[in-house]
Design an enzyme around this catalytic site. Sequence first.
Site, PDB file in Angstrom:
ATOM      1  N   ASP A  79       4.419   3.582  13.818  1.00  0.00           N
ATOM      2  CA  ASP A  79       5.396   3.707  12.736  1.00  0.00           C
ATOM      3  C   ASP A  79       6.401   4.840  13.004  1.00  0.00           C
ATOM      4  O   ASP A  79       6.023   5.918  13.463  1.00  0.00           O
ATOM      5  CB  ASP A  79       4.597   4.005  11.447  1.00  0.00           C
ATOM      6  CG  ASP A  79       5.410   3.853  10.195  1.00  0.00           C
ATOM      7  OD1 ASP A  79       6.299   2.990  10.170  1.00  0.00           O
ATOM      8  OD2 ASP A  79       5.148   4.598   9.227  1.00  0.00           O
ATOM      9  N   HIS A  80       7.659   4.600  12.704  1.00  0.00           N
ATOM     10  CA  HIS A  80       8.712   5.616  12.865  1.00  0.00           C
ATOM     11  C   HIS A  80       8.623   6.333  14.207  1.00  0.00           C
ATOM     12  O   HIS A  80       8.621   7.581  14.247  1.00  0.00           O
ATOM     13  CB  HIS A  80       8.646   6.670  11.740  1.00  0.00           C
ATOM     14  CG  HIS A  80       9.079   6.145  10.409  1.00  0.00           C
ATOM     15  ND1 HIS A  80      10.387   5.839  10.111  1.00  0.00           N
ATOM     16  CD2 HIS A  80       8.371   5.869   9.283  1.00  0.00           C
ATOM     17  CE1 HIS A  80      10.468   5.393   8.865  1.00  0.00           C
ATOM     18  NE2 HIS A  80       9.258   5.386   8.354  1.00  0.00           N
ATOM     19  N   HIS A 181      11.301   8.268   1.242  1.00  0.00           N
ATOM     20  CA  HIS A 181       9.912   8.565   1.590  1.00  0.00           C
ATOM     21  C   HIS A 181       9.352   9.579   0.600  1.00  0.00           C
ATOM     22  O   HIS A 181       9.987  10.593   0.326  1.00  0.00           O
ATOM     23  CB  HIS A 181       9.815   9.158   2.999  1.00  0.00           C
ATOM     24  CG  HIS A 181       9.824   8.129   4.081  1.00  0.00           C
ATOM     25  ND1 HIS A 181      10.503   8.289   5.255  1.00  0.00           N
ATOM     26  CD2 HIS A 181       9.209   6.929   4.174  1.00  0.00           C
ATOM     27  CE1 HIS A 181      10.312   7.228   6.031  1.00  0.00           C
ATOM     28  NE2 HIS A 181       9.528   6.386   5.394  1.00  0.00           N
ATOM     29  N   GLY A 182       8.156   9.316   0.100  1.00  0.00           N
ATOM     30  CA  GLY A 182       7.483  10.262  -0.771  1.00  0.00           C
ATOM     31  C   GLY A 182       7.651   9.953  -2.247  1.00  0.00           C
ATOM     32  O   GLY A 182       8.317   8.975  -2.620  1.00  0.00           O
ATOM     33  N   HIS A 211      10.436   0.577   3.367  1.00  0.00           N
ATOM     34  CA  HIS A 211       9.689   1.830   3.580  1.00  0.00           C
ATOM     35  C   HIS A 211       9.704   2.626   2.278  1.00  0.00           C
ATOM     36  O   HIS A 211      10.467   2.329   1.364  1.00  0.00           O
ATOM     37  CB  HIS A 211      10.338   2.645   4.703  1.00  0.00           C
ATOM     38  CG  HIS A 211       9.957   2.160   6.059  1.00  0.00           C
ATOM     39  ND1 HIS A 211       9.052   2.815   6.855  1.00  0.00           N
ATOM     40  CD2 HIS A 211      10.326   1.054   6.741  1.00  0.00           C
ATOM     41  CE1 HIS A 211       8.889   2.143   7.981  1.00  0.00           C
ATOM     42  NE2 HIS A 211       9.657   1.069   7.939  1.00  0.00           N
ATOM     43  N   SER A 214       5.785   4.302  -1.950  1.00  0.00           N
ATOM     44  CA  SER A 214       5.115   5.116  -2.980  1.00  0.00           C
ATOM     45  C   SER A 214       6.093   5.535  -4.072  1.00  0.00           C
ATOM     46  O   SER A 214       7.233   5.906  -3.781  1.00  0.00           O
ATOM     47  CB  SER A 214       4.527   6.383  -2.353  1.00  0.00           C
ATOM     48  OG  SER A 214       3.518   6.054  -1.436  1.00  0.00           O
TER      49      SER A 214
END
Length: 287
Positions: A79-80, A181-182, A211, A214
């Site tokens: 990933d990434h 992200h996050g 992506h 969350s």
Amino acid sequence: MSLNDYLKQATDNGWAVGHFNASELDQIRAILDACKEIGSPVMVGTSEGERKHLGLLEAVALRDAFRKKYGIPVFLNADHHKSVETAQEAIDAGYDSVHIDLSSFPMEENVIGTKMVVDYARVKNKEISVEGELGYLRGESKIHHEKIEVKPEDYTKVDQAKEFVARTGVDRLAIVIGNIHGIAPSHPRLDVQRVLDIRRALPNSVALVLHGGSGIPDGEVEEAIGVGIANVHINTELRVAYVHGLKRDLEQYPGEVAMYKLDAGAIKAMKLVVKDKLKLFGAVNKI
Ligand code: G3H
Ligand code: ZN
């Protein structure tokens, strides 16, 4: 069936394959226990940092062990990965999938590097799935205390997505549609119309990836899947479940020093997150 076969089924039928990050055996066990119980194919991802912690060969060996033990389709994703070299290392080690993320480079460099990884993967094994990324995805997989501003220029542009896919031949494209992200104090609403426009501009064989799964409200994730997202990445919510589960057990059993007893609560908490997400993604009984 290969990962690309599952992704194509997801695209055609309006559900999404779950992708969960891991850097510990406990996380992998929780993810795969959940998948075994509800019948979901799954991607387990290691970022460059997670891969360094877990070990490249160890990650591959664990995938093989769980495949044998559970008999479920589990695909290991790099990933990434931020360079052609690290992506190639993962392919050489036996990963099923790579996400070559050169999105911080100008389009032309991104195309050239991504194409190098696609060509490398095709020679190694035609079943390896390769993901590219376009747009500026902000944040990292943690709890943010400040609001993260997503700017209009961060979003993936439809015409660039079309050109990128045509020139690189990627199997999956990670797009920026308001995702970060996050987990942050507030999240921008996902631009569902943009997903639809990008979906319409690309061949059906190319899966769209969300992506930063969350912290996005369930309804928005459902909507995005409904218009073409076929793969959703979750990391922070798993990390939070792990740490909270462990903290609870440490407080409840202050004299306990056997790690295999102390991590039981963490595994249970992570398993619940994975099951809830897979239900949300419509990925139950898809093996
Ligand atoms: O590649 C990993 C994911 O995009 C995870 O994002 O930490 O917001 O769940 P997240
Ligand atoms: Zn990501």
